[in-house]
Design a protein around this motif. Structure first.
Motif, PDB file in Angstrom:
ATOM      1  N   VAL A 248       6.442   2.277   1.209  1.00 50.39           N
ATOM      2  CA  VAL A 248       5.076   1.822   1.467  1.00 50.39           C
ATOM      3  C   VAL A 248       4.857   0.433   0.870  1.00 50.39           C
ATOM      4  CG1 VAL A 248       2.624   2.354   1.213  1.00 50.39           C
ATOM      5  CG2 VAL A 248       4.269   4.202   1.540  1.00 50.39           C
ATOM      6  N   ALA A 249       5.454   0.185  -0.306  1.00 52.41           N
ATOM      7  CA  ALA A 249       5.371  -1.153  -0.899  1.00 52.41           C
ATOM      8  C   ALA A 249       6.038  -2.176   0.016  1.00 52.41           C
ATOM      9  CB  ALA A 249       6.025  -1.163  -2.284  1.00 52.41           C
ATOM     10  N   LEU A 250       7.160  -1.789   0.593  1.00 55.36           N
ATOM     11  CA  LEU A 250       7.843  -2.661   1.552  1.00 55.36           C
ATOM     12  C   LEU A 250       6.941  -2.948   2.743  1.00 55.36           C
ATOM     13  CD1 LEU A 250      10.209  -4.072   2.976  1.00 55.36           C
ATOM     14  CD2 LEU A 250      11.058  -1.808   3.613  1.00 55.36           C
ATOM     15  N   GLN A 251       6.286  -1.905   3.263  1.00 59.05           N
ATOM     16  CA  GLN A 251       5.392  -2.093   4.404  1.00 59.05           C
ATOM     17  C   GLN A 251       4.239  -3.040   4.055  1.00 59.05           C
ATOM     18  OE1 GLN A 251       4.363   1.985   5.163  1.00 59.05           O
ATOM     19  NE2 GLN A 251       5.935   2.254   6.731  1.00 59.05           N
ATOM     20  N   TRP A 252       3.683  -2.889   2.861  1.00 58.70           N
ATOM     21  CA  TRP A 252       2.586  -3.775   2.445  1.00 58.70           C
ATOM     22  C   TRP A 252       3.033  -5.234   2.500  1.00 58.70           C
ATOM     23  CZ3 TRP A 252      -2.538  -3.357   0.838  1.00 58.70           C
ATOM     24  CH2 TRP A 252      -3.076  -4.479   0.204  1.00 58.70           C
ATOM     25  N   LEU A 253       4.189  -5.516   1.975  1.00 56.48           N
ATOM     26  CA  LEU A 253       4.672  -6.888   1.893  1.00 56.48           C
ATOM     27  C   LEU A 253       5.133  -7.427   3.241  1.00 56.48           C
ATOM     28  CD1 LEU A 253       6.507  -6.402  -1.469  1.00 56.48           C
ATOM     29  CD2 LEU A 253       4.555  -7.893  -1.102  1.00 56.48           C
ATOM     30  N   ARG A 254       5.412  -6.528   4.183  1.00 57.57           N
ATOM     31  CA  ARG A 254       5.795  -6.942   5.530  1.00 57.57           C
ATOM     32  C   ARG A 254       4.589  -7.189   6.424  1.00 57.57           C
ATOM     33  NH1 ARG A 254       8.944  -2.629   8.566  1.00 57.57           N
ATOM     34  NH2 ARG A 254       8.724  -4.224  10.176  1.00 57.57           N
ATOM     35  N   THR A 255       3.452  -6.580   6.093  1.00 57.55           N
ATOM     36  CA  THR A 255       2.348  -6.479   7.048  1.00 57.55           C
ATOM     37  C   THR A 255       1.774  -7.843   7.426  1.00 57.55           C
ATOM     38  OG1 THR A 255       1.741  -4.253   6.341  1.00 57.55           O
ATOM     39  CG2 THR A 255       0.029  -5.566   7.428  1.00 57.55           C
ATOM     40  N   ARG A 256       1.760  -8.098   8.725  1.00 53.77           N
ATOM     41  CA  ARG A 256       1.061  -9.238   9.303  1.00 53.77           C
ATOM     42  C   ARG A 256      -0.015  -8.717  10.235  1.00 53.77           C
ATOM     43  NH1 ARG A 256       1.371 -12.336  13.950  1.00 53.77           N
ATOM     44  NH2 ARG A 256       3.159 -11.195  14.738  1.00 53.77           N
ATOM     45  N   TYR A 257       0.398  -7.906  11.227  1.00 55.99           N
ATOM     46  CA  TYR A 257      -0.589  -7.274  12.112  1.00 55.99           C
ATOM     47  C   TYR A 257      -1.447  -6.318  11.275  1.00 55.99           C
ATOM     48  CZ  TYR A 257       2.384  -8.853  15.967  1.00 55.99           C
ATOM     49  OH  TYR A 257       3.112  -9.610  16.831  1.00 55.99           O
ATOM     50  N   GLY A 258      -2.745  -6.609  11.201  1.00 60.56           N
ATOM     51  CA  GLY A 258      -3.654  -5.736  10.464  1.00 60.56           C
ATOM     52  C   GLY A 258      -4.306  -6.407   9.276  1.00 60.56           C
ATOM     53  N   PHE A 259      -3.707  -7.469   8.748  1.00 65.71           N
ATOM     54  CA  PHE A 259      -4.302  -8.182   7.622  1.00 65.71           C
ATOM     55  C   PHE A 259      -4.954  -9.475   8.099  1.00 65.71           C
ATOM     56  CE2 PHE A 259      -1.323  -6.349   4.118  1.00 65.71           C
ATOM     57  CZ  PHE A 259      -2.107  -5.206   4.064  1.00 65.71           C
ATOM     58  N   GLU A 260      -6.212  -9.664   7.753  1.00 63.53           N
ATOM     59  CA  GLU A 260      -6.978 -10.873   8.030  1.00 63.53           C
ATOM     60  C   GLU A 260      -6.898 -11.271   9.502  1.00 63.53           C
ATOM     61  OE1 GLU A 260      -6.004 -13.811   5.020  1.00 63.53           O
ATOM     62  OE2 GLU A 260      -7.277 -12.756   3.589  1.00 63.53           O
ATOM     63  N   ASP A 261      -6.235 -12.398   9.842  1.00 62.90           N
ATOM     64  CA  ASP A 261      -6.211 -12.838  11.238  1.00 62.90           C
ATOM     65  C   ASP A 261      -4.899 -12.508  11.936  1.00 62.90           C
ATOM     66  OD1 ASP A 261      -4.567 -14.564   9.915  1.00 62.90           O
ATOM     67  OD2 ASP A 261      -5.459 -16.407  10.699  1.00 62.90           O
ATOM     68  N   GLY A 262      -4.057 -11.695  11.312  1.00 63.90           N
ATOM     69  CA  GLY A 262      -2.815 -11.287  11.945  1.00 63.90           C
ATOM     70  C   GLY A 262      -1.716 -12.326  11.886  1.00 63.90           C
ATOM     71  N   THR A 263      -1.825 -13.319  10.980  1.00 57.86           N
ATOM     72  CA  THR A 263      -0.794 -14.346  10.865  1.00 57.86           C
ATOM     73  C   THR A 263      -0.099 -14.247   9.517  1.00 57.86           C
ATOM     74  OG1 THR A 263      -2.179 -16.041   9.826  1.00 57.86           O
ATOM     75  CG2 THR A 263      -2.257 -15.868  12.243  1.00 57.86           C
ATOM     76  N   LYS A 523      -9.878  -6.765  -8.668  1.00 57.54           N
ATOM     77  CA  LYS A 523     -10.874  -6.361  -7.668  1.00 57.54           C
ATOM     78  C   LYS A 523     -10.549  -6.947  -6.289  1.00 57.54           C
ATOM     79  CE  LYS A 523     -13.218  -4.414 -10.956  1.00 57.54           C
ATOM     80  NZ  LYS A 523     -13.144  -2.932 -11.124  1.00 57.54           N
ATOM     81  N   ALA A 524      -9.492  -7.757  -6.202  1.00 52.33           N
ATOM     82  CA  ALA A 524      -9.139  -8.355  -4.914  1.00 52.33           C
ATOM     83  C   ALA A 524      -8.802  -7.264  -3.905  1.00 52.33           C
ATOM     84  CB  ALA A 524      -7.957  -9.304  -5.083  1.00 52.33           C
ATOM     85  N   CYS A 525      -9.264  -7.450  -2.666  1.00 51.34           N
ATOM     86  CA  CYS A 525      -9.098  -6.426  -1.647  1.00 51.34           C
ATOM     87  C   CYS A 525      -8.802  -7.108  -0.313  1.00 51.34           C
ATOM     88  CB  CYS A 525     -10.381  -5.594  -1.556  1.00 51.34           C
ATOM     89  SG  CYS A 525     -10.142  -3.879  -1.039  1.00 51.34           S
ATOM     90  N   MET A 526      -7.816  -6.616   0.429  1.00 48.34           N
ATOM     91  CA  MET A 526      -7.407  -7.241   1.679  1.00 48.34           C
ATOM     92  C   MET A 526      -8.408  -6.955   2.799  1.00 48.34           C
ATOM     93  SD  MET A 526      -4.892  -9.246   1.590  1.00 48.34           S
ATOM     94  CE  MET A 526      -4.704  -9.440   3.359  1.00 48.34           C
ATOM     95  N   ARG A 527      -8.811  -8.016   3.487  1.00 50.59           N
ATOM     96  CA  ARG A 527      -9.663  -7.889   4.670  1.00 50.59           C
ATOM     97  C   ARG A 527      -8.800  -7.421   5.837  1.00 50.59           C
ATOM     98  NH1 ARG A 527     -10.770 -11.685   8.464  1.00 50.59           N
ATOM     99  NH2 ARG A 527      -9.906 -13.345   7.150  1.00 50.59           N
ATOM    100  N   ILE A 528      -9.333  -6.522   6.635  1.00 54.90           N
ATOM    101  CA  ILE A 528      -8.553  -5.892   7.704  1.00 54.90           C
ATOM    102  C   ILE A 528      -8.888  -6.516   9.056  1.00 54.90           C
ATOM    103  CG2 ILE A 528      -7.955  -3.712   8.832  1.00 54.90           C
ATOM    104  CD1 ILE A 528      -7.071  -4.108   5.851  1.00 54.90           C
TER     105      ILE A 528
END
Length: 534
Positions: A248-263, A523-528
């Motif tokens: 899951v940690a690997l997935q977090w660090l890989r994620t582009r689609y789904g975070f902020e503007d997808g870039t 308190k930082a939180c990722m925008r989806i």
């Protein structure tokens, strides 16, 4: 289930691997599984070594496992970081994430069979700056889709890669002879002297995340990184705080689609959050006092690293880790290089004029990116201003101060060439100001800005007196082992005339476009991204 393909789906063009891509998209998702943890592993390895304590001797046998490569393959050699007026030296370490798909372990970590054993890309690049007084740490990420001019690079075996005629995507620097060309590319762009690099592949990183018991992260909404076409990291988390580890940690660090503007810009933000949280966990996690576990973790990390010859021993890595540990998490600042959409290619970015250089200048001049400056306790001379050399003796009368003057107006990237007789002109100017022992020095030198260097603390007052006489600020006075006495280097900024125009004041805080993130910000939180919630 999320829908859509992310913001980079339109206007696709061939990427460095020959696939179709939008800005920030990269190669097919399965191939991105390993590259994004490389920088984490490098810092992780140092933190592991730094928390070893009594287990230090366990690591000595690992020396033979450390792989090295040349530090700088370019023609421009900036040398290492220079000591400040107190004799303290900052450190600049380039963290490189290679997407090399060699070896069974790397090949097993996420698809991309068509690229097995092919030339790697430097898909993660982060410059870690440790301040001279060890009071703060700055990290500057460069988006992998940044277009730059590539310098000439000569590979260790002699193969020459000529300077690019146009702009090239920055992650291709690794294919031009190795990590030393990535270092050369950064130095050409930023003029920041890079002291070390650490290049990492993926092996062992997931087990490290497991060993510390997971890393806290936060998402503003439920998120599932999966498009209708099946692209994405697969990350699926509920809204709010989560503790992630392993895959899951690997997935977090890989994620582009789904975070902020997808870039990749959003992905970089998520990586910064993870890195800060990881540092906080290492500081408080008691598990890492177990020397057997530490030995296993360090072994996995070190076998995954390639470093420059200056870090080729466990002792050196350990010493570096102890320096990093001196910085409290509240003085760690993560940033992204300010960028603009490239006018040449809508799917790429370029350094943002003005603001990118402001960020680079702050690193060059060892200015904390968080706007807090140096801590009072970090100053070796409490009675002196942070930028003022410690004066142990008052300055001698000007007529008794020997001053060597070097002509440093030339050098590489100076089309107009060195100004003839400039050292003699400035020496004569100093004599006219009462420094009767000033004389020209014939030794070659090249400096972008005029500086005064001195050897011993008993010369600090004399060096300051010379600076005051010609209108230089105290920050232009440096202690150095490269000179034997007070030496004035007349730089490219003072090619003529009796007076030097002082540079504009440097920024005191990173520009907003750098998106600074403080290491204590739990308190930082990722925008989806819209369409990727469940």
């Amino acid at each position: 289930m999320a829908g859509g393909g992310g913001s980079g789906a339109s206007g696709a063009i061939p990427g460095p691997r020959g696939g179709r891509r939008g800005r920030g998209s990269g190669r097919p998702p399965a191939r991105r599984g390993r590259r994004v943890l490389r920088w984490v592993a490098s810092v992780l390895a140092l933190l592991i070594l730094g928390t070893a304590g009594a287990g230090y001797l366990y690591y000595r046998h690992l020396n033979g496992s450390i792989k090295t490569d040349a530090l700088n393959l370019g023609d421009t050699k900036l040398g290492g970081s220079k000591p400040n007026a107190f004799g303290q030296t900052p450190l600049n370490i380039l963290l490189i994430g290679s997407d090399a798909r060699d070896g069974d372990e790397n090949k097993a970590l996420g698809g991309g069979r068509d690229t097995f054993d092919g030339p790697p890309l430097a898909d993660v690049q982060m410059l870690l700056h440790l301040s001279a007084d060890r009071s703060n740490m700055s990290v500057v990420s460069m988006p992998r889709d940044t277009l730059l001019k590539m310098p000439k690079c000569t590979a260790p075996k002699g193969e020459v890669h000529e300077a690019s005629k146009g702009l090239v995507q920055t992650n291709m620097s690794l294919q031009r002879g190795g990590p030393g060309c990535t270092v050369a590319t950064w130095q050409e762009l930023t003029k920041i002297p890079i002291d070390h690099f650490m290049m990492i592949d993926f092996k062992g990183v997931v087990s490290m995340a497991d060993a510390i018991g997971g890393v806290p992260v936060c998402v503003e909404q439920n998120v599932h990184s999966r498009t209708r076409e099946g692209h994405g990291s697969g990350l699926k988390l509920p809204k709010g705080d989560n503790v992630i580890q392993g895959e899951v940690a690997l997935q977090w660090l890989r994620t582009r689609y789904g975070f902020e503007d997808g870039t990749d810009i959003g992905r970089t933000r998520a990586q910064h959050m993870y890195m800060n949280s990881l540092a906080r966990e290492f500081r408080k996690n008691a598990k890492l006092s177990n020397p057997v576990k530490l030995n296993s973790l360090a072994q996995a990390a070190i076998k995954a690293m390639v470093v420059d010859p200056g870090l080729n021993k466990i002792d050196k890595l350990y010493d570096l880790s102890m320096e990093l540990k001196k910085v409290p998490t509240g003085r760690i600042t993560m940033t992204t290089m300010p960028w603009i959409q490239s006018p040449r290619d809508i799917n790429r970015v370029e350094p943002k004029p003005g603001e990118a250089e402001e960020l680079f200048r702050m690193v060059r001049e060892d200015i904390a990116l968080d706007g807090k400056g140096a801590t009072p306790a970090a100053s070796p001379a409490p009675s002196a201003a942070p930028s003022t050399p410690p004066v142990t003796d008052p300055a001698a009368p000007p007529g008794r101060i020997p001053v060597m003057v070097r002509n440093a107006t030339g050098g590489k990237n100076t089309p107009e060439g060195k100004v003839k007789n400039r050292a003699s002109e400035v020496a004569t100017l100093l004599i006219g100001k009462g420094f009767g022992k000033a004389m020209a020095d014939r030794q070659p030198a090249a400096e972008d800005t005029t500086v005064i260097r001195y050897a011993g603390l008993d010369q600090a007052g004399d060096a300051l007196a010379v600076a005051t006489a010609i209108g230089l600020p105290p920050s232009a006075v440096q202690r150095s082992t490269d000179v034997s006495g007070v030496t004035l280097f007349v730089g490219k900024d003072w090619r003529s005339g009796p007076t030097i125009t002082p540079p504009a004041p440097a920024p005191t805080k990173a520009p907003d476009s750098a998106r600074a993130l403080n290491g204590d910000d739990d308190k930082a939180c990722m925008r989806i991204q819209e369409g990727f919630t469940w």
